[in-house]
Design an enzyme around this catalytic site. Structure first.
Site, short mmCIF file in Angstrom:
data_model
loop_
_atom_site.label_atom_id
_atom_site.label_comp_id
_atom_site.label_asym_id
_atom_site.label_seq_id
_atom_site.Cartn_x
_atom_site.Cartn_y
_atom_site.Cartn_z
CE LYS A 105 -4.33 -1.59 0.45
NZ LYS A 105 -5.42 -1.20 -0.46
CB SER A 133 -10.00 -0.63 10.00
OG SER A 133 -10.33 -1.65 9.08
CD GLU A 153 -12.67 -11.75 -6.20
OE1 GLU A 153 -13.10 -10.62 -5.95
OE2 GLU A 153 -13.29 -12.61 -6.85
N GLY A 210 -15.67 -13.93 -0.91
CA GLY A 210 -15.73 -12.55 -1.40
C GLY A 210 -15.36 -12.47 -2.87
CG ASP A 226 -15.78 -8.23 -5.01
OD1 ASP A 226 -15.20 -9.01 -4.23
OD2 ASP A 226 -15.28 -7.16 -5.41
CB SER A 263 -0.19 -8.13 -1.12
OG SER A 263 -1.16 -8.88 -0.44
#
Lengths: 323, 323
Positions: free
Chosen positions: B54, B79, B205, B209, B211, B305
């Site tokens: 990130k 969070s 994924e 989840g 999506d 990651s």
């Protein structure tokens, strides 16, 4: 003052290990430096082949076998990292290994050693003497016994860890090294002093297993009872004979750490450096954590000597020692 | 076919990140290669600053602030790892950050974010809408909102992870990337395809989840209920708008993994690679483990990651999922 171990021996070992052992990375962390108030450079031997610095010495020794010896193979006794190191080094060299392990050694260690192709034989640690068994095995089969530390080629190989660290990191003030039989410190101390004659050499032992500290104070090798500590790689009763001759002249100080401090060190390395270090391998870092004022403002090299701990043992240690 | 994100954007981000973000190492393991029957190259973003990829995107975005914007500062809601990344990037750039976190966020995440100098403000996740709160905060204070993924400079920064990996490792057949909002895949896919047009791009994924998988099949963004998974960084309900436009054209396949497979991946990385990866960060490796025949004989790049998992959570996961 060479005591039979010279910087040339270590450079020769480094040449042999080139392309065979990993040149392991140096771990640094802003967060850790901030916590301890020093610049910390961890030599990540937990990322070495077979998970510990032991491979450096084992390979350096085994690669010197004559063709005849290579034909007959090697033997060793160990329930820990030396077993895996000898097994892997033998496979890399192309010879065979027999490893004596106690019957009650953890199944995972036995499986790892067999995974490297060694023939594992067990003994009853309460009724049989492992050195005698190994000597008998060597005599019967002609296999060359590979000792864990008391051998110049083992020490020279192990010293290449410090050689790499001091080549990668300039101007270290202090080098912290876990001490068991003393081979890692013997080799690392000779290498470090050759590259930086003023470097401070500090050994680290479990508080329960302070045979080296006692021996250095007495000026002779002192034998203690088998120490009770979670640092299972450091449970020796007496320093090595050859290693002590070297270390008594070069080691500046020995720090002691208890099991709780070792687990705190493992936790910090996990959470901040994201790296897995076993109890014995975390002792040098534990010394830094437990007495930061001793090392404040210094550039400190720390041998993270091994990483062979399973998740079950790791979780048990965290739940036992961390609130 | 650039959808507004080009390889030049990623190269420009890499130039900005040079000397600021870590060029993270590539993790390899003979043992792991043997187990999965492929050559595995783990991109160790768990060792990135603030513990996750990130930081690459957050710094690339925040370093583009104008002098006026820098004066007013940034804001973000998260969070998790985005909070720490924005806090650290703001500090490095020399601006201020306000981070909105739910009241019940783990104390450790809040402490870490505050440790990087951010002003953390809490909200009630059951009564308040975080996007609306962040928009109001940005409107009132003039702070620039830094989104977690749906922004070209965020994506470009995140794509530098794959740029480095493909520069360090030649001839990858496949790249496995965890997918949440899709920013990491968007950037990494563009970078990887630019360097190797034939590389297979596989997203991963949590099974709970999926999506992105549903959205790719439908050809439009599908919203799901908040997924229940231990991969807390992948609990999004719908792919990003900008990221989906890119990923729908470049992603070859999406693999799904369940929580048990994620924990098995974390355990193997711990025991064999001696490296600490958090649940979300281990999903790509879990996909490899759970279907090795899918990747057999290939050279597979795997984005590890992130590594922000504490020892308590790690121990709980091991005891819950591993026998």
């Amino acid at each position: 003052m060479t005591n039979g171990l010279t910087f040339d021996d270590i450079r020769a070992a480094a040449a042999r290990l080139d392309g065979v052992a990993h040149h392991t990375p140096v771990v640094t962390s802003h967060a850790i430096d901030g916590l301890v108030g020093a610049s910390v450079f961890g030599k990540a031997e937990n990322l070495q082949r077979a998970g510990a610095f032991k491979f450096r010495g084992a390979y350096n020794r085994i690669s010197h076998l004559s063709p005849d010896e290579r034909e007959r193979g090697v033997c060793a006794w160990s329930s820990g990292n030396h077993a895996q190191a000898v097994a892997l080094a033998a496979r890399v060299v192309g010879t065979s290994a027999v490893i004596l392990m106690p019957e009650d050694a953890p199944a995972s260690k036995r499986a790892a050693t067999e995974g490297y192709g060694a023939d594992v034989r067990t003994y009853d640690r309460y009724r049989e003497n492992r050195e005698e068994l190994a000597a008998a095995l060597a005599a019967e089969t002609g296999r060359v016994a590979v000792p864990p530390y008391d051998d110049h080629r083992i020490m020279a190989g192990q010293g290449t860890a410090a050689l790499e660290l001091l080549q990668d990191v300039s101007d270290l003030d202090t080098l912290l090294v876990p001490m068991s039989g003393g081979g890692l410190m013997a080799g690392c101390g000779v290498a470090a002093r050759a590259l930086n004659p003023r470097i401070e050499l500090v050994g680290v032992e479990p508080a329960a297993g302070n045979d080296t500290k006692q021996s250095l104070v007495a000026g002779e090798r002192i034998r203690i009872a088998v120490p009770r500590t979670i640092a299972d790689g450091l449970q020796v009763e007496i320093p090595g004979e050859l290693t002590f001759e070297i270390n008594r002249r070069q080691v500046d100080d020995v720090c002691l750490v208890d099991d709780e401090q070792i687990v705190a060190a493992m936790q910090l390395l996990f959470e901040r450096a994201k790296t897995v270090v076993e109890p014995s391998g975390a002792t040098a870092f534990a010394a830094l954590l437990s007495d930061p004022s001793r090392f404040a403002g210094r550039r400190v090299g720390v041998l993270l000597s091994g990483g062979n701990v399973g998740t079950a043992q790791f979780s048990d240690l965290m739940q036992t020692y961390v609130n």
